[in-house]
Design a protein around this motif. Structure first.
Motif, PDB file in Angstrom:
ATOM      1  N   SER A 161       0.847  -1.204   0.000  1.00 27.78           N
ATOM      2  CA  SER A 161       0.000   0.000   0.000  1.00 27.78           C
ATOM      3  C   SER A 161       0.877   1.246   0.000  1.00 27.78           C
ATOM      4  CB  SER A 161      -0.904   0.004   1.229  1.00 27.78           C
ATOM      5  OG  SER A 161      -0.120   0.192   2.394  1.00 27.78           O
ATOM      6  N   LYS A 162       0.248   2.366  -0.314  1.00 29.14           N
ATOM      7  CA  LYS A 162       0.946   3.658  -0.319  1.00 29.14           C
ATOM      8  C   LYS A 162       1.596   3.901   1.060  1.00 29.14           C
ATOM      9  CE  LYS A 162      -0.386   8.437  -1.432  1.00 29.14           C
ATOM     10  NZ  LYS A 162      -0.250   9.312  -0.314  1.00 29.14           N
ATOM     11  N   ALA A 199       4.513   5.201  -3.048  1.00 30.30           N
ATOM     12  CA  ALA A 199       4.073   6.176  -2.040  1.00 30.30           C
ATOM     13  C   ALA A 199       3.703   7.515  -2.671  1.00 30.30           C
ATOM     14  CB  ALA A 199       5.176   6.371  -0.995  1.00 30.30           C
TER      15      ALA A 199
END
Ligand code: MG
Ligand code: MG
Ligand code: MG
Length: 337
Positions: A161-162, A199
């Motif tokens: 995930s980010k 990110a």
């Protein structure tokens, strides 16, 4: 040949093994992922991101923890990505632990028994761990544990995930002092590049913000500075504590120098150490003023390690940024019997 499916099976198999292990030990329904005491960003984010990976692989009982209070850099980072702070774990009695970012009992949570360690993922020298049965032990000579965990996500085919990408990226930037530390490897740079894309962040710009948060000592007491990033070592029987504070301008520390030496003396007495060392590291000048307090034999070893004479309780070293690579090995060598 190992294909994607078999890698996944391998991970699932390992997973089952740990779950079985937990049942056999009857200790707790939780497994804590935890870094070293005086937790730094790599220790805290490695606990969070590795627990997240285990959860994604079905091990819901794995939770992140921190072996002490978070530092300003870590708080800034977790706030930025809106990731909750992990719980604080200071006593390992009857708990099963996955150690990240350390493998020495002297740096681990209090009352930890070796048989309660179920895994280790780290990037430091191996420091005397002995287990009664085989455990998963992954140690790689790279700049940060964060990069090793990013690889484990990739190997397990778990999407990053980010937020998790941001945390792992920050861990590498922090531990390698924006790639300047001699501990930095080409793999760390590749990992940051990949993670920064996920990110959605400019790594060098963000890295400077991290550094600013880390080096803000305006609200810190001398004791906070000494204990903020402090590790204990045993050099052939010489008990040592070695701390480090990284700042963007060493002049900021000059007014606190006397108070720091005072705190070091107090720490030496209270913890019954032969010496206490504190690296005042200027990340812009890429140099460290290495403060020393200790007994006569320790002073001799210290001078031998850094090839100089103590003046005003310190030896100044150009190009020294890394405790792990440039301070611990010479000390170890100097005290070797
Ligand atoms: Mg660390
Ligand atoms: Mg680390
Ligand atoms: Mg560090």
């Amino acid at each position: 040949m190992i294909n994607k499916v078999s890698v996944h099976r391998l991970v699932s198999f390992k997973l089952k093994f740990y779950i079985n292990n937990a049942e056999v030990l009857h200790l707790t329904d939780k497994i804590y992922v935890v870094g070293h005491k005086s937790p730094d960003t790599d220790s805290v984010t490695s606990a969070i991101t590795y627990a997240n990976l285990k959860n994604a692989l079905g091990m819901k009982e794995v939770v992140p923890a921190a072996a002490g209070d978070l530092n300003n850099e870590t708080k800034f980072l977790l706030d930025y990505f809106k990731v909750p702070y992990p719980e604080k774990l200071t006593d390992a009695t009857d708990k099963m632990l996955i150690l990240v970012d350390h493998n020495e009992m002297a740096q681990a949570v209090d009352k930890l028994k070796m048989e309660n360690i179920v895994e280790v993922v780290d990037h430091h020298k191996i420091g005397g761990l002995a287990t009664g049965k085989p455990i998963f032990f992954l140690n790689e000579p790279v700049g940060a544990t964060g990069g090793i965990i990013a690889n484990l996500y990739e190997q397990s085919k778990v999407p990053i995930s980010k937020e998790m990408a941001g945390l792992m990226m920050a861990a590498i930037l922090s531990d390698t002092v924006l790639f300047k530390s001699p501990t930095c490897t080409p793999r760390d740079k590749v990992a940051v590049e990949k993670l920064a894309k996920i990110a959605g962040i400019d790594p060098m710009k963000f890295g400077m913000d991290l550094l600013k948060a880390k080096s803000d000592i305006s609200t810190k007491s001398a004791k906070d500075i000494l204990t903020g990033d402090f590790k204990k070592f045993d050099f052939s029987g010489t008990k040592a504590g070695v701390g480090q504070i990284e700042v963007m301008d060493m002049a900021d520390l000059a007014p606190k120098r006397a108070a720091l030496l005072d705190e070091m003396k107090k720490m030496q007495a209270a913890e019954k150490l032969n010496m206490v060392v504190l690296m005042l590291t200027d990340v812009m000048k890429e140099a460290s003023d290495i403060l020393f307090v200790g007994d006569a034999a320790a002073a001799q070893g210290f001078e031998k390690a850094f090839g100089g004479k103590l003046a005003n309780n310190s030896i100044y070293k150009e190009k020294v940024l890394s405790r792990k690579k440039q301070v611990i090995p010479p000390l170890e060598g100097a005290f070797k019997k």
